[in-house]
Design an enzyme around this catalytic site. Structure first.
Site, mmCIF file in Angstrom:
data_model
loop_
_atom_site.group_PDB
_atom_site.id
_atom_site.type_symbol
_atom_site.label_atom_id
_atom_site.label_comp_id
_atom_site.label_asym_id
_atom_site.label_seq_id
_atom_site.Cartn_x
_atom_site.Cartn_y
_atom_site.Cartn_z
ATOM 1 N N ASP A 168 0.853 -1.185 0.000
ATOM 2 C CA ASP A 168 0.000 0.000 0.000
ATOM 3 C C ASP A 168 0.893 1.240 0.000
ATOM 4 O OD1 ASP A 168 -1.703 2.183 0.785
ATOM 5 O OD2 ASP A 168 -3.131 0.704 1.558
ATOM 6 N N LYS A 172 -0.707 9.996 0.921
ATOM 7 C CA LYS A 172 -0.726 11.287 1.613
ATOM 8 C C LYS A 172 0.524 11.432 2.479
ATOM 9 C CE LYS A 172 -5.748 11.975 1.791
ATOM 10 N NZ LYS A 172 -6.920 12.193 2.672
ATOM 11 N N THR A 265 0.669 -9.918 -12.468
ATOM 12 C CA THR A 265 -0.719 -9.900 -12.020
ATOM 13 C C THR A 265 -1.504 -8.820 -12.763
ATOM 14 O OG1 THR A 265 -0.249 -8.295 -10.275
ATOM 15 C CG2 THR A 265 0.014 -10.632 -9.717
ATOM 16 N N PHE A 267 -2.972 -6.436 -11.380
ATOM 17 C CA PHE A 267 -2.625 -5.162 -10.776
ATOM 18 C C PHE A 267 -1.373 -4.571 -11.415
ATOM 19 C CE2 PHE A 267 -0.100 -2.704 -7.821
ATOM 20 C CZ PHE A 267 -0.996 -1.728 -7.434
ATOM 21 N N GLU A 268 -0.329 -5.374 -11.569
ATOM 22 C CA GLU A 268 0.901 -4.855 -12.170
ATOM 23 C C GLU A 268 0.663 -4.451 -13.624
ATOM 24 O OE1 GLU A 268 5.601 -6.067 -12.924
ATOM 25 O OE2 GLU A 268 4.302 -7.388 -11.740
#
Length: 286
Positions: A168, A172, A265, A267-268
């Site tokens: 993650d 911020k 994946t 995501f990648e």
């Protein structure tokens, strides 16, 4: 927490709660963690997978009554691994397994290596259990715990490798303290790795790559195994400020070629399709 299982960014109220009535000498206070615990509903398929495969794959780590914690009296030892896995083999651990694609593929590819998947979110655990069970794997176990706490009680030199893929990013600025790669974790990892063992880290966020270099390039007991030079801004930016990094001073940092053992994946692939750079960083315990 991996980006594959990332939840919407939490509000500041997600900071660990403290009890104002607790005595000043309370024996335990959890440090800032890299995830926010949320209840997750498992649909029928994953609930069934949990019930069917958890007895075979999910470790019952003592937690001293604290959710996702590890009892400080517990020790992750070579003897424990041999007992739980059924064989004394090299151990590879992944922090933030997401849906289990990488660690399950690795366990299938390397049957003579033990693998341990660390994941805090119920859907990710369920996905991994289902993949492992369908594959009939004998060399994979799963632990639903806060990874730094488990590594802190790991026997010296137990791990062959540690993987942290796409953690993650906590974009911020005020949340950067929640990033999983921190000096305290690096000290635990160094103790847990065998001599010349590897910590493999990957991210598609430039600012997170800078954070890793700041923590790890001069970390005691580690050497950067990078062979290619990547230019990164030398100042941090927060959420929504990534474009500003182009105008900041840059410097060269050593990074590794893509780890061949990491599967591509969804995501990648999305990160690549969005034009983001994938940063692979490898550190050897010396």
């Amino acid at each position: 927490m991996t980006a594959e299982t990332a939840s919407p960014e939490p509000l500041d109220s997600a900071e660990p709660a403290t009890d104002p009535a607790a005595p000043a000498s309370a024996p335990y206070r959890r440090e800032v963690v890299s995830f926010v615990r949320r209840s997750s509903h498992l649909d029928g398929r994953f609930a069934a997978a949990w019930e069917r495969y958890a007895p075979d794959y999910l470790l019952d780590i003592p937690n001293a009554g604290r959710d996702l914690a590890v009892d400080p009296a517990f020790r992750l030892t070579r003897e424990y691994v041999a007992e739980q896995w059924g064989a004394d083999r090299p151990l590879v651990v992944e922090i933030g397994t997401g849906q289990g694609e990488n660690i399950v593929a690795a366990a299938e590819r390397e049957p003579d290596v033990n693998f341990l998947a660390l994941e805090v979110y119920d859907p990710g655990v369920a996905h991994t259990l289902l993949r492992a069970g369908k594959g009939g794997l004998h060399n994979l176990r799963v632990a639903q715990v806060n990874a730094p706490e488990l590594l802190a009680v790991c026997e010296k030199g137990l791990l062959e490798e540690l993987w942290t893929f796409f953690p993650d990013p906590w974009p911020k600025m005020r949340h950067h303290k929640r990033r999983i790669v921190q000096p305290a974790l690096a000290r635990s990892v160094h103790e847990a790795l065998r001599p010349r063992g590897l910590w493999r880290i990957a991210t598609d966020i430039d600012d997170y790559a800078l954070h890793v270099h700041e923590v790890m390039d001069d970390a005691p007991g580690f050497e950067n195994c990078g062979t290619r030079t990547v230019q990164l801004a030398t100042e941090h930016v927060g959420k929504g400020d990534a474009e500003r990094a182009a105008d900041l001073p840059h410097a060269g940092f050593l990074e590794s070629e893509r780890f061949e053992g990491r599967v591509l994946t969804n995501f990648e692939r999305k990160g690549l399709d969005a034009g983001r750079t994938i940063h692979d960083m490898t550190y050897r315990a010396v």
